[in-house]
Design an enzyme around this catalytic site. Structure first.
Site, PDB file in Angstrom:
ATOM      1  N   HIS A 202      20.231  40.105   0.768  1.00 57.89           N
ATOM      2  CA  HIS A 202      21.306  38.956   0.658  1.00 57.89           C
ATOM      3  C   HIS A 202      21.610  38.634  -0.858  1.00 57.89           C
ATOM      4  O   HIS A 202      22.622  38.098  -1.387  1.00 57.89           O
ATOM      5  CB  HIS A 202      20.124  37.828   0.690  1.00 57.89           C
TER       6      HIS A 202
ATOM      7  N   HIS B 293      14.600  42.344   2.170  1.00 62.54           N
ATOM      8  CA  HIS B 293      15.310  41.579   3.183  1.00 62.54           C
ATOM      9  C   HIS B 293      15.976  40.704   2.122  1.00 62.54           C
ATOM     10  O   HIS B 293      16.935  41.409   1.754  1.00 62.54           O
ATOM     11  CB  HIS B 293      14.256  41.386   3.811  1.00 62.54           C
TER      12      HIS B 293
ATOM     13  N   HIS C 267      20.407  44.778   7.039  1.00 61.30           N
ATOM     14  CA  HIS C 267      19.711  42.768   7.904  1.00 61.30           C
ATOM     15  C   HIS C 267      19.147  42.956   9.042  1.00 61.30           C
ATOM     16  O   HIS C 267      18.027  42.107   9.386  1.00 61.30           O
ATOM     17  CB  HIS C 267      21.438  41.889   7.106  1.00 61.30           C
TER      18      HIS C 267
ATOM     19  N   ASN D 121      15.333  41.647   9.887  1.00 62.90           N
ATOM     20  CA  ASN D 121      15.210  40.425   9.916  1.00 62.90           C
ATOM     21  C   ASN D 121      14.856  39.574  11.311  1.00 62.90           C
ATOM     22  O   ASN D 121      14.124  39.286  11.115  1.00 62.90           O
ATOM     23  CB  ASN D 121      17.310  38.946   9.342  1.00 62.90           C
TER      24      ASN D 121
ATOM     25  N   ILE E  51      21.763  34.237   7.531  1.00 63.04           N
ATOM     26  CA  ILE E  51      20.361  33.478   8.233  1.00 63.04           C
ATOM     27  C   ILE E  51      20.053  34.721   7.271  1.00 63.04           C
ATOM     28  O   ILE E  51      19.903  35.412   7.098  1.00 63.04           O
ATOM     29  CB  ILE E  51      20.113  34.178   9.732  1.00 63.04           C
TER      30      ILE E  51
END
Length: 699
Positions: free
Chosen positions: A362, A357, A549, A553, A699
């Protein structure tokens, strides 16, 4: 330069050429001074702002990025250096992100980083004031159920109704007492089957269709062996023997035949975790092993867990310790297997959060965003293609550095590696991250989960046919690639234009040599010489920000909201590791207590549950893949046509996922009380839904 017309550098009208160059000059800044919130300057820095040594020297953390701890770069903020550690940047209340990257007003009003930020800063203190003992675990399983049934009374807050707005699903205002009640919603799998987490078949299924479906790999060599130095870490050969495996798969195959027939699979965290075991074990309230779990592919296509191995390296003069646990039909073995599963799942949870993740989506995307803004003019067609996939990511990453991955933050306080958590993601980046393997087809081939086959759909034949993440993911990958191919063809009539596009070449050069500069000499970086090279690079970046993602997520609350299914930390060692007589007696007397003591504490569990609820939630104005067309795409008939074709493909994917979930043959997505696999369904309603693929990591 507000034109919806896109231009390659070589085709820019004379009147715009100078402006185009000036715009890029301004955006790059001069690398000096502290950045201000009204600026739009993109520059690189290392991760030297996760610690807070001026506040407490215990919160000093190593710099990530550079030879010692390789890491992607972040956006430079230019804050002054910490007084107690000149290598660290001072922390301040707000983190600079270029003004174009901050949340739009509409997003701020409804659901934004502000919500996440407020949630983290309001819920955590509220919980801490109720649960005073940080180490207090759950005494009984019924106490865990109470989180969903009774809830927790939160102290009266000065700011009435504030928490109700931040966590509308979870916080109910009790009118009689004016107190807030935090009552968790039962996650979907728990709602369907309250014992789902207990079953071995569900443990196997979630490696293919759960929250971290990108780590399972094919076993191709026997015996299983560590690549670590045996002088430091003890004997390299695994304790999972041929005899043990053949006893478990009774009569199906020999080990050699099973490997030949591609029937053995593994989750292997052994070599990544073993080198940090000693350091982690010096910390209070946690423990660690090197671990691996072996699975057998059953004839009906499901994975059956065979064995879990836990290994402690030589520590304090004690030799290496390792033990293998298997599913058994005797109470002592059954409880030891459950405990071994809790340890392995805590490792998988940590890897999921820190690598699958945070790192892969990110963190690794931030350099792409910086390079895109520094090297591609806003008139460039590739800038306009990528822009929607980068929206709000830098702001959400800045928030993560403030409250989630920082020293003493939520990840450090609630996950097994504790203060070594983020360092572990640097080790994983150093050892495992390759740009080319971020492409889904390459990743599947690399893990032995697929082979190239021109006759198969998408040109790949899956090793496990019913592998929901891979089979749904490949349809999405192909849809993205088709759209990007048509888009690239519209602007580059031949490959010579790709090679001669100085902005594009500078962009790719900067991603490799600066943004991911610690990896710049690696041989696997793709070259950018042809249209095909460009399509592959762009599809990889877009897949990571959208499909990958979403897959790791938006199922977080569903799969980890009931934490016995995926504990984030294992707090006590296995009862069989050098026990005292008293410890062994205690385990034999009440094994359930041993499991509850191993699980997260009350404060860890409830904090993580509240955070996962926020992170799994879609905002009301979420921008889903293919839903809205960018003005510059709509303007051009060829691009508009390609985008409409892409929308059609996404609709087909929705239908295909429904069809697959309804098919009884697909045992990893259809069964009594089983969660359907919907994480790659493109569209969702707002809230925690376990589906929906937004354009970007917002997010």
């Amino acid at each position: 330069m507000h034109t919806t017309q896109s231009y390659l550098p070589s085709e820019t009208p004379e009147g715009l050429k100078r402006l185009r160059g000036e715009e890029l000059e301004v955006v790059r800044g001069n690398g000096q001074g502290e950045r201000k919130s009204f600026e739009r300057i993109y520059d690189y820095d290392v991760y030297n702002d996760l610690g807070d040594p001026d506040n407490n020297i215990e919160l000093k953390r190593p710099v990530l990025g550079g030879k010692l701890n390789p890491y992607p770069r972040r956006c430079r903020t230019g804050r002054p250096r910490a007084k107690t550690d000149p290598l660290s940047e001072e922390r301040s209340g707000s983190v600079y992100v270029p003004r174009d990257e901050s949340f739009s007003e509409v997003k701020q009003l409804t659901f934004s980083t502000k919500t996440v930020y407020s949630g983290l800063h309001a819920v955590v203190p509220a919980l801490q004031s109720v649960i005073v003992d940080r180490d207090l675990g759950f005494q009984l399983f019924s106490h865990i159920d109470d989180l969903f049934q009774q809830g927790i009374n939160l102290p009266p807050s000065k700011n009435k109704g504030f928490l109700t707005n931040v966590l509308p699903r979870l916080v109910k205002l009790i009118n009689d007492t004016q107190d807030d009640l935090l009552r968790f919603e039962p996650p979907a799998p728990l709602d369907k089957d309250r014992f789902f987490w207990f079953r071995d078949e569900e443990f196997g299924r979630q490696t293919l269709a759960g929250l971290n479906p990108c780590c399972i790999q094919l076993v191709t060599e026997w015996p299983l062996k560590s690549k670590l130095d045996p002088k430091v870490y003890g004997p390299a050969e695994s304790a999972i023997t041929k005899e043990l495996v053949e006893k478990e798969i009774r009569g199906f195959y020999t080990v050699e035949e099973a490997i030949q027939a591609k029937k053995l699979f593994i989750l292997d965290y052994h070599d990544l975790l073993l080198p940090v075991v000693e350091q982690v074990r010096e910390l209070e309230g946690t423990t660690l092993y090197g671990s691996r779990a072996l699975f057998f592919l059953m004839p009906e296509g499901t994975l059956r867990p065979l064995a879990i191995e836990l290994v402690r390296p030589p520590i304090n003069g004690n030799p290496q310790w390792k033990q293998v646990y298997t599913p058994t039909w005797h109470s002592t073995g059954v409880w030891l297997w459950r405990l071994a599963k809790a340890h392995l799942l805590a490792h998988d949870s940590g890897y999921h959060q820190l690598v699958s993740h945070w790192l892969r989506t990110h963190c690794c995307t931030e350099p792409y965003i910086i390079a895109t803004n520094r090297q591609l003019s806003s008139l460039h067609p590739i800038y306009r293609l990528l822009n929607p996939h980068f929206r709000y990511t830098m702001e959400i990453n800045a928030l993560a550095r403030e409250a989630l991955i920082n020293a003493g933050g939520i990840i450090e306080s609630s996950f097994t590696p504790k203060k070594y958590a983020i360092l572990l993601s640097s080790i994983a980046y150093d050892q495992h991250w390759q740009f080319d393997l971020q492409a889904l087809p390459n990743d599947l081939i690399h893990r032995g989960m697929a082979v190239k086959d021109d006759n198969a759909p998408h040109g790949l034949r899956l090793t496990i046919e019913d592998y929901p993440y891979a089979s749904d993911g490949l349809i999405l990958w192909d849809a993205l690639k088709g759209w990007i191919t048509e888009y690239v063809n519209r602007y580059y009539s031949d490959s010579a234009l790709v090679k001669s596009d100085e902005e594009l070449q500078a962009w790719w050069d900067e991603i490799k040599n600066v943004g991911h500069g610690d990896k710049k000499d690696e041989p696997w970086w793709p070259v950018l010489n042809t249209k095909e090279d460009l399509v592959e690079i762009l599809t990889t970046i877009v897949w990571i920000t959208s499909g990958h993602h979403a897959a790791v997520n938006f199922g977080q609350y569903d799969y980890a909201g009931y934490f016995p299914n995926r504990p984030t930390i294992a707090r006590e060692k296995m009862p069989t590791e050098d026990p005292t007589e008293q410890e062994w007696e205690r385990f034999m007397e009440k094994p359930e207590v041993a499991l509850l003591r191993c699980f997260p504490s009350q404060i860890q569990a409830t904090t993580v549950m509240a955070v996962l609820d926020i992170l799994s939630s879609h905002s009301p104005e979420e921008e889903y893949l293919g839903q809205t067309i960018e003005p510059s795409w709509e303007e051009d008939p060829t691009v508009k046509g390609a985008f409409e074709k892409f929308q059609g493909k996404l609709l087909e994917l929705e239908g295909e996922i429904d069809k697959r979930n309804a098919d009884r043959q697909n045992r990893n997505r259809h069964g009594a009380g089983m969660m359907a696999y919907q994480l790659l369904k493109p569209v969702s309603e707002p809230g925690v839904t376990g589906k929906g693929v937004p354009y970007s990591i917002s997010i």
